[in-house]
Design a protein around this motif. Structure first.
Motif, short mmCIF file in Angstrom:
data_model
loop_
_atom_site.label_atom_id
_atom_site.label_comp_id
_atom_site.label_asym_id
_atom_site.label_seq_id
_atom_site.Cartn_x
_atom_site.Cartn_y
_atom_site.Cartn_z
N PRO A 140 0.94 -1.62 0.33
CA PRO A 140 0.06 0.00 -0.23
C PRO A 140 0.65 1.23 -0.12
CG PRO A 140 -0.51 -1.85 1.79
CD PRO A 140 0.80 -1.51 1.48
N VAL A 141 0.67 2.74 -0.41
CA VAL A 141 0.98 3.23 -0.37
C VAL A 141 0.68 4.61 0.64
CG1 VAL A 141 0.90 4.26 -3.09
CG2 VAL A 141 -1.00 3.97 -2.19
N SER A 142 0.32 4.20 1.68
CA SER A 142 0.19 4.27 2.91
C SER A 142 0.31 4.04 3.26
CB SER A 142 -1.53 4.95 2.76
OG SER A 142 -1.64 5.09 4.30
N TYR A 143 0.86 4.21 4.43
CA TYR A 143 1.26 3.56 5.71
C TYR A 143 0.60 3.32 6.94
CZ TYR A 143 6.31 2.01 3.85
OH TYR A 143 7.91 1.12 3.09
N VAL A 145 -1.89 2.78 9.22
CA VAL A 145 -2.82 1.81 9.26
C VAL A 145 -3.96 2.18 9.43
CG1 VAL A 145 -3.56 -0.53 11.51
CG2 VAL A 145 -1.31 0.42 10.46
N GLN A 148 -5.57 2.25 6.51
CA GLN A 148 -5.87 0.59 5.25
C GLN A 148 -7.14 0.48 5.47
OE1 GLN A 148 -2.40 -0.98 6.42
NE2 GLN A 148 -0.74 -0.02 5.19
N HIS B 74 5.26 -2.58 7.13
CA HIS B 74 4.90 -3.33 6.13
C HIS B 74 4.59 -3.66 4.89
CE1 HIS B 74 2.40 0.16 4.29
NE2 HIS B 74 3.07 -0.02 3.10
N TYR B 272 9.07 2.51 -4.66
CA TYR B 272 8.01 1.73 -5.58
C TYR B 272 8.32 2.24 -7.21
CZ TYR B 272 4.89 0.75 -1.89
OH TYR B 272 4.95 0.83 -0.47
#
Lengths: 355, 506
Positions: A140-143, A145, A148, B74, B272
């Motif tokens: 995911p581009v967003s860390y 939580v 998400q 992550h 990325y």
């Protein structure tokens, strides 16, 4: 000199030698404190506040060191102000940069509304497009939580097939983007991450925005601000984009602790009672009251000082062209407290719209 | 497929182990204390991820680098392992509390050493059965490791507090001396040691010395047109990374830059793009690389001198994880030698400064019991890096407590001890740098030099080794892929390709 210099110098100029360099940093960084809140209103910096929420203290310190070395700013006691040459530099920068249309730092950045909106939107687009292409695992581009989790729930709660969701998203995004210039629309589209390509950084997108990554980011944020406004005002009830407005994680600008004080005030407790009841320092409760006064035009300032005192503070501040508490207090004599002066100054903007 | 491999497939989804992993994992499962020295890219994570599924009790992984920890957790979670969680200063108090509350027997808890000093956290962990105690980057515990971290010294205590669970110490680079320190400082009993060679046969090493910076850069660009991408180019400073990437773009090499000062979102995006082969080259400071799990990096270039042999070995080790031919090249000129020395100087306060700050400066306040600790920083304008370190040591020795500096605890004896300690650290760092400089300037085989530094011998069996023994240019088959230019497409078309691929392909 670049867009970041323009922002920093603008704030220094507005503060007019009445705040320290830390005050400048806190303002553009958008520190959530009573002091910064007060400065924002006193110096009419609602647009620019929190616009550099990603600025590191180290970078800021280096920039200021440079200003001092090149005589663009000077000390005024503990505070800083622009020199004549600093003013000239700012004038030149003013010809080059301006705040993009629709930009409002206080309303969208400081409250975290725009960052949250973008976090949810961009991760949703990534998730949906990856799922569509048959990839169930991706990074995911967003860390965050919580972001998400939000996206996961969102995808579960919309009861339509992915293809339909994609179409709806496409149409609604298209509808907004076509109101923008081509380079603005490209800026938004290029920030998205999908299996077809990873989003670009502001450095990689700066070509069409004065070759300045800070300015590019500012434009990008302004587009999000306009988008948010647009959805709120015009989106249909069944719009997909409406989901991303979800404010469940937005930040209320009144700090949690002040919130408690407000509840007690509303229940009719006096300031003294609140101090004892909460077992907090007088100065803390005073901070809360000032904070509440700034956020609420109808806050009864008059309960804490007389009408006469209020007028006195405001006229002295006007006369001496200062918002520095010590100077005002010296001019007024010792009867009035710093707390009362601060409360009075919350009314400054209202009564002196050009101040 | 044997039993262990079947389990591996069931639990993680991998079919087989990589070299070394099986031995290490077997020892861990036998509940032994283990020291594992396994080169970068050897698959360290699996050595605790897999056992954590089989062992009863939680697995605690102490890791010193926040951004690395964040990337690791992550990625593990993205690939479906939701038992990976983290506790560090990047999390808010509420998030930390939530993580602590939700820990289960199967959790893999990544934690920073600072957090293990927290009483509340220790108390919570003590109430849980701990199955395995992993120390990642274990060389940090040794004064002779290139990144000595005093936080690591308290790990022995913490481990004892948690009931002395079996301990797995992992590192990519440990000299025999460092290995001894790890065993002692972690209080390991008859540990099993798995040491694998640091030699990466598929990476050839090339040193290019220039007269000055201008010549160095000319050499670099000439070389760049002959190498394969993906490639990482390491620079000394953030600014260098930015400038070099812009220059490369002008010259037609598509490059992005990366450093610790970028926003998190931009850092993720650049990572990325590189992972997905969208950009061929990255110019970066040493902040880049550890969390990047990329197999096909063909080229690693250094435009500056790394601070030690260990650092160099770690960074070039990011090339060729897929086992294919790769190349590491170091460009340097005489001018480059002063900068790393200045970095070391700048890290520590000098004797004079310590005297001025802690003795002369504080004498104004002799009558007070305590003063605000930050007064020192503000009054003497101490820079952030050195202030953080100084403050750390003052807190450790109880001189700073709850933001107050306790005057009666400071005396010249203490200041002298602190001076001596900093001096010692500085000397050790300079020594590490000297050994590296000697390696690249000497006329001894680079590979042999590195291996002997880590206590290994080398038999010169390799054909393409390094620029000293014959770099064997003709053996280097150039399979340079052309750099693809992005074609311009309108936003309308782009949006359609993103969200309505079925329409576009029709």
């Amino acid at each position: 000199m670049n867009c970041l210099d323009w922002i920093i110098l603008t704030v220094i100029e507005r503060f007019n030698g009445q705040r320290t360099s830390s005050g400048v940093y806190h303002l553009i960084k958008g520190k959530r404190s009573a002091q910064t809140l007060q400065d924002t209103h006193l110096f009419n910096l609602q647009t620019i506040v929190c616009s550099q929420n990603d600025l590191e203290k180290e970078t800021f310190t280096k920039i200021l060191d440079y200003y001092f070395k090149t005589d663009m700013v000077e000390s005024a006691g503990k505070n800083i102000r622009l020199t004549r040459s600093g003013m000239e530099v700012l004038n030149q920068l003013n010809n080059c940069y301006y705040i993009p249309q629709g930009y409002n730092g206080a309303m969208f950045e400081w409250t975290d509304r725009a960052p949250l909106f973008w976090g949810k939107l961009s991760l949703s687009i990534q998730s949906i497009t990856y799922l569509m292409s048959g990839n169930r695992t991706f990074i995911p581009v967003s860390y965050e939580v919580e972001t998400q989790q939000w996206v996961k729930n969102f995808l579960k709660s919309v009861n339509v097939p992915l293809e339909i969701l994609c179409e709806k998203l496409h149409d609604e995004i298209y509808h907004f983007l076509q109101q923008l210039s081509d380079s603005e629309a490209e800026l938004i589209v290029n920030r998205f991450t999908t299996p077809k390509g990873t989003g670009k950084t502001f450095h990689q997108l700066k070509d069409r925005f004065k070759n300045d990554h800070v300015y590019t980011r500012l434009v990008f944020q302004s587009l999000l601000h306009r988008w948010l406004q647009n959805i709120e005002e015009t989106a249909e009830e069944d719009s997909v984009m409406r989901h991303f407005l979800d404010k469940s994680r937005g930040v209320d600008l009144i700090t949690g602790s002040a919130q408690h004080t407000k509840l007690l005030l509303d229940e009719g407790f006096s300031m003294e009672e609140i101090i004892t009841k909460r077992g907090l320092k007088r100065s803390t409760i005073e901070d809360h009251l000032v904070e509440l006064a700034l956020n609420d035009k109808n806050f009864p300032v008059i309960s804490y000082l007389s009408e006469e005192e209020l007028t006195n503070v405001l006229s002295i501040a006007n006369q001496l062209k200062t918002k520095r508490l010590r100077i005002i207090k010296e001019a007024l004599g010792s009867e009035i407290s710093y707390f009362q002066i601060r409360l009075a100054l919350t009314k400054y903007q209202e009564l002196n719209p050009n101040g | 497929m044997d039993k262990l491999e079947r389990l591996l497939h069931d639990k993680i989804g991998f079919k087989s182990f990589r070299t070394g992993q099986r031995d290490i994992i077997q020892s861990v499962l036998e509940r032994k204390d283990v020291v594992a020295i396994i080169p970068t890219g050897g698959g360290k994570t699996l050595c605790y991820q897999f056992p954590s599924k089989l062992i009863d009790g939680i697995t605690i992984i102490v890791s010193p680098l926040l951004s690395l920890m964040e990337d690791q957790v992550h990625q593990l979670r993205a690939y479906g392992d939701k038992s990976a969680v983290q506790i560090n200063s990047l999390l808010s108090f509420e998030e930390r509390t939530r993580v602590l509350k939700e820990l289960t027997n199967q959790s893999m808890l990544f934690i920073s050493p600072e957090m293990l000093g927290n009483e509340y956290i220790k108390k919570r962990l003590k109430s849980l059965p701990v199955g395995l105690f992993v120390v990642d980057e274990a060389h940090c515990i040794s004064q002779w490791g290139h990144e000595f971290r005093t936080d690591y010294l308290r790990l022995k205590e913490v481990r004892a507090l948690l009931g002395s669970p079996p301990c797995l110490a992992l590192t990519a680079t440990a000299t025999p001396q460092v290995e001894k320190d790890i065993i002692m400082e972690l209080g390991m009993k008859n540990p099993t040691i798995h040491r694998f060679s640091v030699n990466r046969k598929n990476i050839r090493m090339n040193i290019n010395q220039a007269e000055n910076t201008k010549e160095k850069e000319e050499n670099f660009f000439e070389f760049l047109s002959t190498v394969e991408h993906p490639g990482i180019i390491y620079t000394a400073t953030r600014n260098d990374a930015l400038r070099l990437s812009e220059k490369m773009n002008v010259m037609g090499f598509n490059a992005a830059f990366y450093h610790g000062g970028m926003t998190k979102e931009d850092r993720i995006l650049v990572q990325y793009q590189f992972l997905n082969n969208e950009i061929p080259f990255i110019c970066a400071t040493n902040a880049f690389g550890m969390g990047v799990n990329k197999q096909n990096i063909r080229t690693v270039i250094h435009m500056h001198l790394p601070s030690s042999i260990e650092q160099y070995v770690q960074e070039i080790g990011r090339a060729g994880r897929d086992g294919m031919e790769s190349i590491a090249t170091l460009f340097f000129s005489k001018e480059d030698q002063t900068l790393p020395r200045r970095f070391i100087e700048m890290e520590y306060p000098t004797d004079k400064e310590l005297q001025l700050w802690l003795i002369d400066g504080l004498s104004f306040y002799r009558k007070e019991d305590s003063i605000q600790a930050n007064w020192l920083k503000d009054f003497f304008q101490i820079d952030d890096v050195r202030w953080r370190m100084l403050r750390y040591y003052l807190e450790k020795s109880g001189i700073i407590h709850a933001d107050l500096l306790l005057m009666n605890k400071i005396n010249s004896q203490y200041v002298n001890r602190l001076s001596a300690f900093f001096m010692n650290r500085k000397n050790k760092k300079e020594l590490c740098l000297d050994r590296f400089v000697k390696l690249v300037k000497g006329n001894q085989c680079i590979r042999q030099g590195i291996l002997s530094y880590f206590g290994e011998s080398y038999t010169f069996e390799q054909e393409a080794c390094c620029s000293v023994c014959g770099y064997l240019e003709e053996k280097w088959e150039k399979k340079k892929k052309p750099i693809q230019r992005m074609e311009y497409i309108s936003w309308q078309e782009q949006l359609q390709k993103m969200l309505l691929p079925q329409w576009t392909e029709r």
